[in-house]
Design an enzyme around this catalytic site. Sequence first.
Site, short mmCIF file in Angstrom:
data_model
loop_
_atom_site.label_atom_id
_atom_site.label_comp_id
_atom_site.label_asym_id
_atom_site.label_seq_id
_atom_site.Cartn_x
_atom_site.Cartn_y
_atom_site.Cartn_z
N ARG A 22 -3.51 2.08 10.67
CA ARG A 22 -3.98 1.49 11.92
C ARG A 22 -4.18 2.57 12.97
O ARG A 22 -3.36 3.50 13.07
CB ARG A 22 -2.97 0.46 12.46
CG ARG A 22 -2.86 -0.81 11.63
CD ARG A 22 -4.13 -1.65 11.76
NE ARG A 22 -4.04 -2.88 11.00
CZ ARG A 22 -4.38 -3.01 9.72
NH1 ARG A 22 -4.83 -1.95 9.05
NH2 ARG A 22 -4.28 -4.17 9.10
N HIS A 31 -12.97 4.43 8.68
CA HIS A 31 -12.23 3.19 8.41
C HIS A 31 -12.76 2.52 7.12
O HIS A 31 -13.20 1.37 7.13
CB HIS A 31 -12.33 2.22 9.59
CG HIS A 31 -11.19 1.24 9.64
ND1 HIS A 31 -10.74 0.68 10.80
CD2 HIS A 31 -10.42 0.69 8.65
CE1 HIS A 31 -9.74 -0.16 10.55
NE2 HIS A 31 -9.53 -0.15 9.24
N ILE A 32 -12.65 3.25 6.02
CA ILE A 32 -13.19 2.76 4.75
C ILE A 32 -12.11 2.61 3.67
O ILE A 32 -12.42 2.59 2.48
CB ILE A 32 -14.30 3.70 4.22
CG1 ILE A 32 -13.78 5.13 4.07
CG2 ILE A 32 -15.51 3.65 5.14
CD1 ILE A 32 -14.73 6.05 3.30
N GLY A 33 -10.85 2.50 4.09
CA GLY A 33 -9.76 2.46 3.12
C GLY A 33 -9.94 1.45 2.01
O GLY A 33 -9.70 1.73 0.84
N GLU A 44 -11.86 3.14 18.06
CA GLU A 44 -13.00 2.86 17.16
C GLU A 44 -14.00 1.97 17.89
O GLU A 44 -13.60 1.07 18.61
CB GLU A 44 -12.49 2.16 15.90
CG GLU A 44 -11.63 3.05 15.02
CD GLU A 44 -11.20 2.34 13.75
OE1 GLU A 44 -11.87 1.38 13.33
OE2 GLU A 44 -10.18 2.75 13.18
N ASP A 53 -8.51 7.99 8.77
CA ASP A 53 -9.48 6.94 8.45
C ASP A 53 -9.55 5.92 9.59
O ASP A 53 -10.45 5.09 9.62
CB ASP A 53 -9.07 6.24 7.15
CG ASP A 53 -10.10 5.22 6.69
OD1 ASP A 53 -11.29 5.59 6.61
OD2 ASP A 53 -9.72 4.07 6.39
N ILE A 70 0.83 -1.20 0.00
CA ILE A 70 0.00 0.00 0.00
C ILE A 70 0.87 1.25 0.00
O ILE A 70 0.57 2.23 -0.69
CB ILE A 70 -0.96 0.00 1.20
CG1 ILE A 70 -1.93 -1.18 1.10
CG2 ILE A 70 -1.74 1.30 1.27
CD1 ILE A 70 -2.86 -1.33 2.28
N ASP A 96 10.97 2.29 5.75
CA ASP A 96 10.43 0.99 6.12
C ASP A 96 11.44 0.27 7.00
O ASP A 96 12.65 0.52 6.91
CB ASP A 96 10.14 0.14 4.88
CG ASP A 96 9.19 -1.02 5.19
OD1 ASP A 96 7.97 -0.84 5.06
OD2 ASP A 96 9.68 -2.09 5.60
#
Length: 316
Positions: free
Chosen positions: A243, A290-292, A272, A267, A156, A175
């Site tokens: 996250r 949270h609709i990724g 949550e 998001d 991603i 990373d």
Amino acid sequence: MIKILANDGIDPVGKALLEQAGFVVDTETVPQDKLVEALKNYDAITVRSATKVRKELIDQVPNLKLIGRGGVGMDNIDVEYAREKGVAVVNTPAASSLSVAELVFAHLFTGARFLQDANRKMPVDGDTQFNTLKKAYAKGIELKGKTLGVIGFGRIGRETAAMGLRLGMNVIGYDLYPFTGHISLTFQDDISVDIPVKTVSFEEVIAESDFISLHTPFAAEPILGAKEFDQMKPGVGIVNCSRGGTIDEQALINALDSGKVAFAGLDVFDNEPTPLAAILQHPKISLTPHIGASTNEAQERIGSELASLIIAHFTK
């Protein structure tokens, strides 16, 4: 006959593929506290992010042969423990990458042009209010030519980087596992260009980025907190479609209030489905629930890929 409980649902295309292969698929959601009893009747379970499959559950359903995660992160599954017990664990890490990356840029464009606040204050009553808002939102910025920092350079993260490169942005990434390679960009007429990309240090991403996008797994401690915000450029934009818990939300609010952070797009959240009121009400925060991965195309890809993995496991 193999029976599968798709406890967090599965796209109809995936369900049809499984049924065509001779599997029985149930999509009725079983509450977490009733899963032990229910799973005694199934060979496999598929989940998204809602259902938890922990070792206590795994120990009580020895008949379970496979756990499927529709999506990337598997923070809600005790993966290694399951595999030690002989339970296969599969997921669909590539299927939702494009949808998440597009949502990142929805938040970036929103923040860069004050859309989240403008939408709250429109419509207006008369020229005076209209002109006041027009003046208030007249100092938007363009993304082209700016530096996008991507923290977490997996599938991603790289898709997000590719989208930034297409827009003419400078992209730097960090990373835990350094990346050196190419990102392939495909344009009209199937013209492809390979752009060399390599990750840099976390400190460099923090200090040099005009916008920062998070794409990391769940972290025990926030990745971005007061210390990191202090080291960023003034007016930086922050987006988190990875996250909850990876950003210290109170530190973010403080940085927004001070002007150090110009805007944020969130998001995912610490608590949550009930985020902090200060997060929900902040005029500089663009919000989504949270609709990724929640596009029709991504859900179809997830369902199809998950079905293929399950069929391959049980028929090999």
